[in-house]
Design an enzyme around this catalytic site. Structure first.
Site, mmCIF file in Angstrom:
data_model
loop_
_atom_site.group_PDB
_atom_site.id
_atom_site.type_symbol
_atom_site.label_atom_id
_atom_site.label_comp_id
_atom_site.label_asym_id
_atom_site.label_seq_id
_atom_site.Cartn_x
_atom_site.Cartn_y
_atom_site.Cartn_z
ATOM 1 N N ARG A 57 0.839 -1.209 0.000
ATOM 2 C CA ARG A 57 0.000 0.000 0.000
ATOM 3 C C ARG A 57 0.872 1.257 0.000
ATOM 4 O O ARG A 57 0.557 2.255 -0.630
ATOM 5 C CB ARG A 57 -0.966 -0.020 1.200
ATOM 6 C CG ARG A 57 -1.744 1.279 1.341
ATOM 7 C CD ARG A 57 -3.024 1.190 2.183
ATOM 8 N NE ARG A 57 -2.950 0.335 3.332
ATOM 9 C CZ ARG A 57 -2.254 0.590 4.450
ATOM 10 N NH1 ARG A 57 -1.550 1.697 4.554
ATOM 11 N NH2 ARG A 57 -2.260 -0.278 5.438
ATOM 12 N N TYR A 110 -17.445 15.815 -15.549
ATOM 13 C CA TYR A 110 -17.957 14.446 -15.531
ATOM 14 C C TYR A 110 -18.982 14.311 -14.395
ATOM 15 O O TYR A 110 -18.750 14.797 -13.280
ATOM 16 C CB TYR A 110 -16.781 13.471 -15.348
ATOM 17 C CG TYR A 110 -17.207 12.073 -15.019
ATOM 18 C CD1 TYR A 110 -18.082 11.381 -15.852
ATOM 19 C CD2 TYR A 110 -16.751 11.436 -13.875
ATOM 20 C CE1 TYR A 110 -18.489 10.088 -15.538
ATOM 21 C CE2 TYR A 110 -17.143 10.147 -13.561
ATOM 22 C CZ TYR A 110 -18.022 9.483 -14.397
ATOM 23 O OH TYR A 110 -18.421 8.213 -14.086
ATOM 24 N N ASP A 182 -8.187 18.444 -14.875
ATOM 25 C CA ASP A 182 -8.451 17.072 -15.294
ATOM 26 C C ASP A 182 -8.124 16.992 -16.788
ATOM 27 O O ASP A 182 -8.787 17.619 -17.614
ATOM 28 C CB ASP A 182 -9.930 16.736 -15.019
ATOM 29 C CG ASP A 182 -10.253 15.279 -15.307
ATOM 30 O OD1 ASP A 182 -9.643 14.711 -16.233
ATOM 31 O OD2 ASP A 182 -11.142 14.730 -14.632
ATOM 32 N N LYS A 207 -9.098 5.760 -19.173
ATOM 33 C CA LYS A 207 -9.425 6.230 -20.518
ATOM 34 C C LYS A 207 -8.199 6.111 -21.425
ATOM 35 O O LYS A 207 -7.689 5.032 -21.599
ATOM 36 C CB LYS A 207 -9.979 7.659 -20.427
ATOM 37 C CG LYS A 207 -11.097 7.807 -19.369
ATOM 38 C CD LYS A 207 -12.301 6.996 -19.733
ATOM 39 C CE LYS A 207 -13.468 6.999 -18.784
ATOM 40 N NZ LYS A 207 -13.328 7.020 -17.384
HETATM 41 O O1 P1T Z 1 -14.131 6.231 -13.853
HETATM 42 P P1 P1T Z 1 -12.930 6.743 -13.137
HETATM 43 O O2 P1T Z 1 -11.638 6.096 -13.532
HETATM 44 O O3 P1T Z 1 -13.120 6.763 -11.646
HETATM 45 O O4 P1T Z 1 -12.739 8.261 -13.622
HETATM 46 C C1 P1T Z 1 -13.663 9.268 -13.382
HETATM 47 C C2 P1T Z 1 -13.531 10.359 -14.409
HETATM 48 C C3 P1T Z 1 -12.787 11.492 -14.116
HETATM 49 N N1 P1T Z 1 -12.631 12.503 -15.000
HETATM 50 C C4 P1T Z 1 -13.184 12.443 -16.229
HETATM 51 C C5 P1T Z 1 -13.006 13.573 -17.182
HETATM 52 C C6 P1T Z 1 -13.932 11.317 -16.602
HETATM 53 O O5 P1T Z 1 -14.462 11.289 -17.842
HETATM 54 C C7 P1T Z 1 -14.115 10.248 -15.679
HETATM 55 C C8 P1T Z 1 -14.910 9.041 -16.003
HETATM 56 N N2 P1T Z 1 -15.773 9.216 -17.100
HETATM 57 C C9 P1T Z 1 -16.596 8.257 -17.619
HETATM 58 C C10 P1T Z 1 -16.711 7.016 -17.125
HETATM 59 C C11 P1T Z 1 -17.399 8.684 -18.801
HETATM 60 O O6 P1T Z 1 -17.978 7.844 -19.506
HETATM 61 O O7 P1T Z 1 -17.429 9.901 -19.046
#
Ligand code: P1T
Length: 391
Positions: A57, A110, A182, A207
């Protein structure tokens, strides 16, 4: 190879940083970082971990390799790998805010990020003001004596509005406020917010960074030692770390980030051009099109526009649903940034957690569709869109 070596090109860093063959400490000279599954590490003396590792961790060799690579991609001093984008975001908030502190956030974020702000952190008395940060003067106007953070996405999800990072950073510097960007939608290949004045970059590495829709993750990059130490301390304290196998998969994805991004961009330009001319399409939003209201800003602060396109079709929500359900190659699915093309209806899917009224006020209508353009052959993708639009 040193992470400090900024003269290397992006693809070279993506492939080599963090994965130098190890001939010491029992290393076999692997050219790919081994997956260290051990949760705990033995030491020779009670008082100190022999090679710096004690418990996964806190520190794990595979995650460390990924973190060095992540830092190198954004030309940052430090990188941290989290179990998801939202775990990374939560840890930033926990690290930098006290109850009563105020955040200025972009009104187009998001949906899951807004849910985190509005329904989780607001319970701990953090105050949030949403503004249309595509106009930097509105960010300046929203700042209060207790503002500690400005939080933006650029391009934003799903409306692909841009923020002028330099202009917002100028404001946050003046007020001694931390600017978080972001950078999920463009990846560090097309945009480097730290170089434009941001203090922290956050990604959903689920992503483009991972790139294959097979590993969840989040990353934080910064060059500020004090911010890094605060966030790293809390990451370990709350346990929001990326597991070793997921760290390996993310590294594997990163090695092709540049060539994937180039193809996503090329395909997206072709598809955006096709949609713009189609009689069933009301409006196309893509920062790489001259029709985007912030096309000039896109040219200045990014080197490409990525693979997400948002568009509105003519008709009702039922027409939008019929179109989506008639596609063969585009999977009707949330998320973005993978090699395969995805399509979704934000009002019913990714942004359904935002109340309808607030959604519509910001422009997320019932016929707004978001595409994540993959790296397939563009002619096949266009043919699929054309046949479903006919129907
Ligand atoms: O899903 P996660 O890895 O926890 O990430 C969240 C997140 C944060 N910032 C942006 C710009 C994002 O697009 C996302 C997650 N977005 C999707 C799952 C979506 O379909 O837009």
């Amino acid at each position: 190879m040193s992470v400090e070596n900024r003269n290397l090109g992006f693809a070279t860093k993506a492939i080599h940083v963090g994965e130098e063959p190890d001939f010491n400490n029992g290393g076999a000279g692997d050219v790919v970082s081994p997956i260290h599954l051990s949760t705990t590490f033995a030491r020779k003396k009670v008082d100190e971990p022999t090679l710096g590792y004690d418990y996964t961790r806190s520190l794990n060799p595979t995650r460390k390799a990924l973190e060095e690579k992540l830092a190198a991609l954004e030309n940052a001093r430090y990188g941290l790998a989290f179990s998801s984008g939202l775990a990374a975001e939560s840890t930033i908030l926990l690290s930098l805010l006290k109850p009563g502190d105020h955040i200025v956030a972009f009104d187009d974020l998001y949906g899951g990020t807004k849910r985190l702000f509005n329904h989780v952190f607001s319970e701990f008395d953090f105050k949030i003001t949403y503004v249309d940060a595509s106009d930097a003067s509105l960010v300046a106007q929203a700042i209060q004596p207790n503002t500690r953070l400005v939080w933006i996405e650029t391009p934003s999800n799903p409306l692909l509005k841009l923020c002028d990072i330099k202009a917002v950073a100028h404001i946050t510097r003046k007020h001694n406020i931390t600017l978080v960007v972001d950078n999920t939608f463009l990846s560090p290949y097309f945009q480097k917010p730290l170089e434009l004045g941001a203090d922290i970059v956050v990604h959903s590495s689920t992503k483009y960074i991972g790139g294959h829709s097979d590993v969840l993750g989040g990353s934080v990059m910064t060059s500020d030692t004090s911010l890094y130490e605060k966030i790293k301390y809390r990451q370990n304290a709350v346990g929001a770390v990326l597991p070793p196998f997921d760290s390996y998969l993310t590294m594997r994805g990163i090695k092709t980030l540049q060539i994937r991004m180039e193809r996503h961009y090329q395909n997206a330009l072709e598809i955006a051009g096709f949609l713009e001319k189609h009689p069933q399409v009301k409006k196309v939003i893509y920062p790489g099109l001259k029709s985007h209201p912030q096309y000039e800003l896109a040219q200045q602060q990014t080197t490409g526009s990525g693979g997400v396109i948002t568009f509105e079709i003519k008709g009702s929500i039922d027409d939008a649903k019929a179109f989506l359900e008639h596609l063969n190659l585009f999977a009707l699915a949330e998320s973005l940034g993978g090699v395969e093309s995805l399509i979704e209806l934000p009002a019913a899917m990714t942004h359904a957690s935002i109340p309808k009224e607030a959604r519509e006020k910001n422009g997320i209508t019932d016929t707004l569709i978001r595409i994540s353009v993959g790296i397939e052959d563009s002619k096949d993708l266009i043919a699929d869109l054309a046949q479903a639009l006919e129907k």
